[in-house]
Scaffold this active site. Structure first.
Site, PDB file in Angstrom:
ATOM      1  CB  THR A   1     -24.533  29.210 -72.995  1.00  0.00           C
ATOM      2  OG1 THR A   1     -23.120  29.028 -73.039  1.00  0.00           O
ATOM      3  CG2 THR A   1     -25.036  28.763 -71.632  1.00  0.00           C
TER       4      THR A   1
ATOM      5  CG  HIS B   1     -25.865  24.106 -74.850  1.00  0.00           C
ATOM      6  ND1 HIS B   1     -25.818  23.146 -75.830  1.00  0.00           N
ATOM      7  CD2 HIS B   1     -24.609  24.604 -74.759  1.00  0.00           C
ATOM      8  CE1 HIS B   1     -24.593  23.083 -76.322  1.00  0.00           C
ATOM      9  NE2 HIS B   1     -23.836  23.966 -75.689  1.00  0.00           N
TER      10      HIS B   1
HETATM   11 ZN   LIG Z   1     -22.045  33.311 -74.043  1.00  0.00          ZN
END
Ligand SMILES: [Zn+2]
Ligand SMILES: [Zn+2]
Length: 342
Positions: free
Chosen positions: A40, A43
Site C-alpha cells: 500500500t 501505491h
Molecule cells: Zn500493509
C-alpha cells in the site's frame, strides 16, 4: 518530529518536520520503533489510481509498525506509558453490524491507518487505543512491526486445514513467504511457492518452502501436475493480485480443493468460474486484514513457538532519511520486508 509525508499528488514523498501530535481522548501517543514498507505504501509513493482514489493530502503514511507508548488519552484505561505495542491498521467504528458481531476487521465504516488517517513513518504517531496490541516481552520491536502483514498470512491459512495437504502459494513477497511458513509449520505435506524473481524465490526456499518455481521459466501448471503426480494441490493461496494468474492458479487446484484470495487485483477479473470453481466444487475464500484479535493471538503463538523465524524475512533496514533508496528497492519486488528504524 521527523516525518515522511505524502503532500503532493505525484510520485514521491517529503521528509519534513511536524509538531508532535496531540493525543485524542481515546488514543495513544507512541514513539515509533520500527515501521515496515507495505505494498500500500508503494501505491501511495507512486501515487497510482489506488492511492489517488482513497487519500486526501497531506497525510503521514506508513501503517505497519511497533512503538512504545508515551502518553495515553483520558479515556484509555488499559495502556500506560512504557507499554510496547504493535498496530492493527484497520480502525473499526465499534458500532456497525460487523463491529457488534465480532467482524471488526471488515467494519462497514473502517478507516485505515496511513491511508485515511495519519500513520507512522515518523518519530511519533497517534494510535487509536482500540487498535493497539500489547507486544509480548520476548517479541522484538522489529518482529512486532511485521505482525500486521504476518497476520494476513495467518488469517488466510486459518480458512483451511493445511496439515497433510499440498499447498501452493502464488507470490513470494513477504506475505507470500509468511503464508508458506505458516502452511509448513501447520504440517503441510508439501509447500510450493511461485514468483518471478530469483531473489524472492531464494528467500522462500531459505525460509523453508519445499519447492519454488519461477513462473517466467517454467509452465507452473505442468510442473505442479508432475510434482503432485496429476493429483493437483489441495490449497491455493493467491497473493499476487495479477489478473493473468488467477486461471492458472486454479488450474493447479484439485477438485474439491480450497482457494484463498488475498492479493488485490487492480480491477474486475475474467475467471473461468464454471470449470475452475463450479465443476471443481472449489471453496473460495476472500480474506482481508486480520480478525481482531483472534488472528493476533494465533500470530503471537506462532512466534512464541520459536519455530518460525520472522526475522529472516526482514532483508533491509533504513533510517527514514534514506526513504528514496528504500522505496526504490521496495518497488523492485526483489526483497523481503524493508524496515525503517526511527
Ligand atoms: Zn500493509
Ligand atoms: Zn464498524
Amino acid at each position: 518530529m521527523k516525518a515522511l509525508i505524502k503532500d503532493r499528488p505525484e510520485r514521491g514523498a517529503t521528509l519534513t518536520d511536524l509538531p508532535l501530535p496531540i493525543v485524542g481522548e481515546n488514543d495513544l501517543l507512541v514513539k515509533v520503533k520500527s515501521a515496515a514498507i507495505c505494498g500500500t505504501d508503494i501505491h501511495i509513493y507512486q501515487w497510482n489510481e489506488y492511492a489517488a482514489s482513497r487519500m486526501k493530502l497531506p497525510l503521514l503514511f506508513g501503517h505497519e509498525y511497533s512503538a512504545e507508548v508515551v502518553e495515553v488519552g483520558k479515556n484509555v484505561k488499559n495502556f500506560r506509558p512504557g507499554d510496547r505495542v504493535a498496530a492493527e491498521t484497520h480502525v473499526p467504528c465499534g458500532h456497525c453490524f460487523q463491529c457488534t458481531t465480532g467482524l471488526q476487521h471488515i467494519c462497514k465504516d473502517m478507516k485505515i491507518l496511513g491511508v485515511h488517517m495519519d500513520g507512522a513513518f515518523a518519530e511519533y504517531a497517534i494510535l487509536p487505543a482500540v487498535c493497539a496490541w500489547k507486544l509480548d516481552p520476548s517479541i522484538s520491536y522489529e518482529i512486532g512491526a511485521t505482525m500486521e502483514p504476518f497476520g494476513i498470512a495467518v488469517h488466510a491459512l486459518s480458512k483451511t486445514k493445511p496439515a497433510g495437504k499440498k499447498v501452493i502459494v502464488f507470490g513470494c513477497g513477504p506475505i507470500g513467504i509468511y503464508a508458506q511458513m505458516v502452511a509448513k509449520f501447520s504440517g503441510a505435506e508439501v509447500v510450493i511457492g511461485i514468483d518471478i524473481t530469483k531473489e524472492r524465490l531464494d528467500l522462500a526456499k531459505k525460509m523453508g518452502t519445499d519447492i519454488v518455481l519461477n513462473a517466467k521459466e517454467v509452465n507452473v501448471v505442468d510442473e505442479v501436475n508432475q510434482i503432485t503426480k496429476g493429483f493437483g494441490t489441495d490449497i491455493v493461496v493467491e497473493l499476487t493480485g495479477n489478473r493473468a494468474i488467477l486461471n492458472e492458479a486454479t488450474k493447479t487446484l484439485r477438485r474439491g480443493g480450497d482457494i484463498v484470495l488475498v492479493g488485490l487485483f487492480p480491477g474486475p477479473v475474467e475467471w473461468d468460474v464454471v470449470n475452475h470453481v463450479i465443476y471443481k466444487e472449489a471453496t473460495v475464500y476472500g480474506v482481508t486484514g486480520r480478525i481482531m484479535w483472534e488472528t493476533w493471538w494465533t500470530a503471537q503463538s506462532f512466534i512464541l513457538s520459536g519455530k518460525m523465524d520472522l526475522a529472516g524475512v526482514i532483508t533491509h533496514r533504513f533510517p527514514l532519511e534514506q526513504y528514496a533508496k528504500a522505496f526504490e528497492l521496495a518497488e523492485s519486488a526483489t526483497t523481503g520486508k524493508i524496515i525503517f528504524k526511527t
